[in-house]
Design an enzyme around this catalytic site. Sequence first.
Site, PDB file in Angstrom:
ATOM      1  CE  LYS A  47      22.252  22.122   3.373  1.00 55.05           C
ATOM      2  NZ  LYS A  47      23.329  21.108   3.513  1.00 55.05           N
TER       3      LYS A  47
ATOM      4  CE  LYS B  74      -6.998   0.145 -19.346  1.00 55.67           C
ATOM      5  NZ  LYS B  74      -5.740  -0.401 -18.844  1.00 55.67           N
TER       6      LYS B  74
ATOM      7  CE1 TYR C  94      28.817  20.411   7.501  1.00 54.13           C
ATOM      8  CE2 TYR C  94      31.049  20.766   6.707  1.00 54.13           C
ATOM      9  CZ  TYR C  94      29.691  20.713   6.471  1.00 54.13           C
ATOM     10  OH  TYR C  94      29.202  20.960   5.214  1.00 54.13           O
TER      11      TYR C  94
ATOM     12  CG  ASN D 291      -5.372   3.431 -17.393  1.00 49.32           C
ATOM     13  OD1 ASN D 291      -6.031   2.399 -17.392  1.00 49.32           O
ATOM     14  ND2 ASN D 291      -4.661   3.835 -18.426  1.00 49.32           N
TER      15      ASN D 291
ATOM     16  CB  SER E 234      25.262  23.427  -1.271  1.00 45.80           C
ATOM     17  OG  SER E 234      25.738  24.427  -0.404  1.00 45.80           O
TER      18      SER E 234
ATOM     19  CD  GLU F 122      -1.712   2.392 -12.110  1.00 45.69           C
ATOM     20  OE1 GLU F 122      -1.735   1.254 -12.567  1.00 45.69           O
ATOM     21  OE2 GLU F 122      -1.867   3.394 -12.832  1.00 45.69           O
TER      22      GLU F 122
ATOM     23  CB  THR G 186      -7.302 -12.698   6.296  1.00 46.03           C
ATOM     24  OG1 THR G 186      -8.007 -13.913   6.064  1.00 46.03           O
ATOM     25  CG2 THR G 186      -7.955 -11.964   7.453  1.00 46.03           C
ATOM     26  CG  HIS G 187      -4.401 -15.268   3.895  1.00 41.99           C
ATOM     27  ND1 HIS G 187      -3.107 -15.667   4.153  1.00 41.99           N
ATOM     28  CD2 HIS G 187      -5.080 -15.437   5.064  1.00 41.99           C
ATOM     29  CE1 HIS G 187      -3.023 -16.086   5.412  1.00 41.99           C
ATOM     30  NE2 HIS G 187      -4.203 -15.938   5.989  1.00 41.99           N
TER      31      HIS G 187
ATOM     32  CB  SER H 277      -5.253   3.954 -22.533  1.00 44.40           C
ATOM     33  OG  SER H 277      -4.584   3.401 -23.649  1.00 44.40           O
TER      34      SER H 277
END
Length: 463
Positions: free
Chosen positions: A325, A283, A317, A285, A23, A290, A155-156, A277
Amino acid sequence: MAKLWGGRFKEESSNLLDMFNASIGFDQELWEQDILGSVTHAKMLLNIGILKKDEYEAILRGLEHIKDQIQKGEFEFKIADEDIHMAIESALIALIGEAGKKLHTGRSRNDQVALDFRLYVLEYNQIIRTKILELMEAILGIACAHTQTIMPGMTHLQHAQPVNLGFHLVAWCANFQRDYWRFSDSFIRNNYLPLGVGAMAGTPYGNDREMMAKELGFSAPTLNAMDTVSERDFALDLLYDISMLFMHISRIAEELVLWSSYEFKFITLSDAYSTGSSIMPQKKNPDVPELLRGKSGRVFGNLIALLTVMKGLPLAYNKDTQEDKEGVFDSIKTTLISLDILKAVIATMKIHPDNMLKMAKIGHLTATDLADFLVFKNHLPFREAHHITGVIVAYAEKKGVDISELEEEEILQLTSLDLHGVKKVLDLKTSMNARNSLGGTSSMRTQEQIQILKKWINEKKNG
Ligand code: ARG
């Protein structure tokens, strides 16, 4: 190369095993905690008479030297050493000889790793909390300036009632306040010392765990040795806390994506935090929000991965837990940069109050106010008021305007009820400020909420 645990083995271990088993490639991240744990353990061994003063001092000097080497990038992390615990112990023995061999008295890698990892998790718990407060401060800074900025509350994802932008931003902060509390709770729940429990059943040396707990700033030693080396709840708590945080970050990111679209145009993200882009030159973005939304997938995954690792393990253990980890390191790293960049994106975005107001004038946002007005003024049952309001909304629809744009005269002609003063009621700002109940969107209530959060943040920062 001989292993520290190689006494009973006649053959060399295979390279394949070394690669699979080791490890060190990732747990070297824990070097600082490992050295701190060793220093504390050595001090305890001195106190209980296992180490002589000169041996203790040699160990301290040796560990200090190793620390220095690692910091300078001069320490060689070797697969053959398997993990960070044996890497440092081997280096110590190579450096100071016999005294180094005494350090592992009354200690096992099982309690060592439990300590190192817990120290690490608790340290980042605090760092993340600090960053949450900084993010909240940045958001509240904007909220303060926009308690009069009307926007459509939804709402919605449909226009519902007028609110102010500050109120919406306080809603974001309410999520982060709960996140902060969640991290704090986890910290308190897990702030117990694992060190000194040995492999799984305690040790015959009379380890002074109370002293080590004090030394390392834990509330107390853990209760039971067997549980201590087997459990990874502290890591799971962190992964869960981070997952909740990211569920919130992701929702905010989604709103930033929506708001920066042509359809909304509530905000423009700063060039410094937008991308272009490669094919469409026009563009701009919202890659950052995102990605923030997308990174929730990775941190949720890390939580599920560790839950799955743990779910079938018998006490105590098991090597499976070595898999605990990388996901934690990854979630922490992801969180730190995400909180920084979200703060920067929010602090640098341009807000377009005009467009927010324009959109608030679509969808008859003050229809509820009209119904409430009918109730107050004519003592109508709400259901009936709801119906009459519907008739007025239908009239505005037919005319192609928002009810807030109707003249009082027109409305008066639609019903025989007393509607004098209705024009003011239909006004967006009046409507927003009418929602003055505790926790409501009125400018006054929004300011109150901002003040409460600011005071709370200051208390956290100073306490
Ligand atoms: N590298 C191990 C881990 O991360 C350390 C503990 C190993 N203990 C053992 N008995 N093999 O879990």
